[in-house]
Motif scaffolding. Structure first.
Motif, mmCIF file in Angstrom:
data_model
loop_
_atom_site.group_PDB
_atom_site.id
_atom_site.type_symbol
_atom_site.label_atom_id
_atom_site.label_comp_id
_atom_site.label_asym_id
_atom_site.label_seq_id
_atom_site.Cartn_x
_atom_site.Cartn_y
_atom_site.Cartn_z
ATOM 1 N N ARG A 27 0.804 -1.216 0.000
ATOM 2 C CA ARG A 27 0.000 0.000 0.000
ATOM 3 C C ARG A 27 0.840 1.269 0.000
ATOM 4 O O ARG A 27 0.308 2.356 0.208
ATOM 5 N N THR A 28 2.129 1.143 -0.252
ATOM 6 C CA THR A 28 3.028 2.285 -0.224
ATOM 7 C C THR A 28 3.499 2.680 -1.617
ATOM 8 O O THR A 28 4.585 3.221 -1.783
ATOM 9 N N ASN A 31 5.102 6.020 -2.450
ATOM 10 C CA ASN A 31 6.449 6.295 -1.974
ATOM 11 C C ASN A 31 7.501 6.097 -3.058
ATOM 12 O O ASN A 31 8.668 6.423 -2.843
ATOM 13 N N ARG A 53 6.818 10.251 -8.084
ATOM 14 C CA ARG A 53 5.912 9.631 -7.115
ATOM 15 C C ARG A 53 4.482 10.130 -7.233
ATOM 16 O O ARG A 53 3.532 9.354 -7.105
ATOM 17 N N ASN A 77 -2.080 0.724 -7.786
ATOM 18 C CA ASN A 77 -0.677 0.328 -7.628
ATOM 19 C C ASN A 77 -0.083 -0.185 -8.933
ATOM 20 O O ASN A 77 0.589 -1.222 -8.976
ATOM 21 N N THR A 100 12.821 5.173 -4.260
ATOM 22 C CA THR A 100 12.119 5.941 -3.236
ATOM 23 C C THR A 100 12.309 7.451 -3.352
ATOM 24 O O THR A 100 11.862 8.193 -2.483
#
Length: 124
Positions: A27-28, A31, A53, A77, A100
């Protein structure tokens, strides 16, 4: 970490189109900036496209503008690569990658996570 799985590759005639997709676990997803790279036999993996991002900025290899478009759907996603007017020289394994930060996205060394790749073959 994040797991990446590419799909959508296949055989297409020159001048045709393909849409590649990359599904990311977790769920990131927001990021990670996302990139697409490709590698032909005997050649180094090369940059194709990247997206920040937030999706606010896109970057392309010199040969990509006008033919390739990168996009992302953070709710799903996924990151996509729409490829139009495909040429024989586009034949390669295409890899999805994640990093990231939003910096230096053209450099493969900044990407920590990579998918397994999907084969794209363009026939003449």
């Amino acid at each position: 970490q994040v797991q990446l799985v590419e799909s959508g590759g296949g055989l297409v005639q020159a001048g045709g189109s393909l849409r590649l997709s990359c599904a990311a676990s977790g769920r990131t997803f927001t990021n990670y900036a996302m990139g697409w790279f490709r590698q032909a036999p005997g050649k180094e993996r090369q940059f194709v496209a990247a997206i920040t991002r937030s999706g606010g900025n896109e970057y392309y290899a010199e040969s990509a503008p006008g033919r390739f478009t990168i996009s992302r759907d953070n709710a799903k996603n996924t990151v996509n690569l729409q490829m139009n007017d495909l040429k024989s020289e586009d034949t390669a394994v295409y890899y999805c990658a994640a990093t990231t930060s939003d910096w230096a996205l053209r450099a493969k060394t900044v990407y920590r996570y990579w998918g397994q790749g999907t084969q794209v073959t363009v026939s003449s």
